[in-house]
Design an enzyme around this catalytic site. Structure first.
Site, PDB file in Angstrom:
ATOM      1  N   SER A   5       4.390   7.636   2.108  1.00 10.70           N
ATOM      2  CA  SER A   5       3.995   6.154   2.449  1.00 10.70           C
ATOM      3  C   SER A   5       4.902   5.165   2.285  1.00 10.70           C
ATOM      4  O   SER A   5       5.950   4.907   2.652  1.00 10.70           O
ATOM      5  CB  SER A   5       2.382   6.077   1.912  1.00 10.70           C
ATOM      6  OG  SER A   5       1.671   5.018   2.485  1.00 10.70           O
ATOM      7  N   HIS A 110      -2.271   3.689   8.050  1.00  4.57           N
ATOM      8  CA  HIS A 110      -1.587   5.003   8.680  1.00  4.57           C
ATOM      9  C   HIS A 110      -2.698   5.296   9.723  1.00  4.57           C
ATOM     10  O   HIS A 110      -2.909   6.540  10.122  1.00  4.57           O
ATOM     11  CB  HIS A 110      -1.430   6.201   7.754  1.00  4.57           C
ATOM     12  CG  HIS A 110      -0.262   5.963   6.827  1.00  4.57           C
ATOM     13  ND1 HIS A 110       0.924   5.604   7.178  1.00  4.57           N
ATOM     14  CD2 HIS A 110      -0.189   5.626   5.466  1.00  4.57           C
ATOM     15  CE1 HIS A 110       1.820   5.707   6.278  1.00  4.57           C
ATOM     16  NE2 HIS A 110       1.139   5.297   5.073  1.00  4.57           N
TER      17      HIS A 110
END
Length: 326
Positions: A5, A110
């Site tokens: 991430s 996301h």
């Protein structure tokens, strides 16, 4: 290198795509743009402790918008989506006695919910100086290696913000390319655990952490160093120290030279950690320097996408929590 991430931005620095200063600016812009996404429902996220196949089956029965957002390991993933979708999914998971924990986030990261942030973020990328990778970098959006073309790199990083983190696929990509050693860079050992879960049936993988707060910095690095030595890095310096008569280095040299399985190799080296603590700073520094030098040399030996050999390490960059102080 590969980052999880936000940790992907650190990996891009290590891989030569971003300078440190540009990465800080890009990371700040990423956070700013996502926080400024104005939608009626910012969504929710939840960690689910179950195989992805089981999670997929349950999500197919949910009416609201919900998708796997972080595909972390064979035993754990994170789902994200609309508030109603996540709440319904958690209820259905509970009915199947699958543990799910809601995460304290401002938006469903996301997922498509934060996709509007990708457009202004791309404008920031266009302004910064991004260059082709000098080390192989695996991306979250595809789980494959980053391209060399800068515009393609920008496209991939732009897509990362609203795409699932393909962590399992990324680890498998690295393994298929020949990587067998994974070192987590950052606080705690979450990524080390993901590696172990993904390769639980594989005996030739070494997974290490570098900073476990409850152990402290020195002991954590000792464990990392022992793991690198057990995997074959720095063996020559250990042998030289042993030949020089440094008694504290003898258990380490013995562990490195031992004929044993990977698991036994690592165990023997970890047992030598107290001896490393008693070594003179000069000897310890030399061992670390040599181990890192050998590891770095192997990083660049296989080209941008491999093939790599068993001594090629992959550095995994953690996405830090605001609660992480180290």
């Amino acid at each position: 290198v590969m980052g999880h991430s936000l940790g992907e931005y650190a990996a891009l620095v290590a891989g030569g795509i971003f300078s440190f200063g540009d990465a800080l600016e890009a990371a700040a812009a990423r956070g700013t743009e996502m926080s400024q996404v104005k939608v009626e429902d910012p969504g929710k996220m939840a960690a689910v402790m179950a195989p992805l196949e089981d999670v997929h089956t349950i999500l197919e029965s949910v009416e609201g918008y919900v998708v796997p957002a972080n595909i972390n390991s064979s035993k754990q993933c994170v789902i994200g989506g609309s508030t109603a979708g996540i709440e319904e999914a958690m209820q259905r998971l509970a009915e199947q006695k699958i543990r799910a924990v809601e995460l304290p986030v401002s938006h469903a990261f996301h997922t498509e919910i934060v996709a509007p942030a990708s457009v202004p973020l791309r404008a920031v990328f266009d302004r910064l100086n991004m260059t082709p990778p000098s080390l192989p970098v695996v991306g979250n959006a595809t789980g494959g290696f980053y391209p060399k073309d800068v515009e393609d790199i920008k496209d991939l990083l732009q897509a990362q913000i609203s795409s699932p983190v393909q962590w399992v696929k990324g680890l498998e990509t690295l393994y298929e390319a020949g990587v067998r050693s994974f070192v987590e860079v950052g606080p705690k050992r979450t990524l080390q655990g993901f590696v172990r879960e993904v390769f639980t049936e594989t005996e030739d993988v070494t997974s290490l952490m570098t900073n476990l707060p409850r152990l402290g910095g020195v002991q954590s690095i000792n464990h990392t160093l022992c793991g690198l030595l057990a995997a074959g890095y720095g063996a020559r310096i250990a042998e030289r120290l042993d030949a020089a008569g440094d008694s504290a280095s003898q258990p380490i040299a013995t562990a490195v030279a031992a004929e044993a399985t990977s698991a036994g190799y690592l165990s023997a080296a970890i047992d030598a950690a107290p001896s490393i603590e008693n070594m003179a700073p000069e000897g310890l520094r030399a061992m670390i320097t040599e181990a890192v030098r050998e590891a770095t040399a192997h990083l660049v030996s296989g080209g941008p996408t491999g093939p790599f050999d068993r001594y090629t390490p992959c550095l995994l960059y953690t996405s830090p929590s605001p609660r992480d102080e180290d």
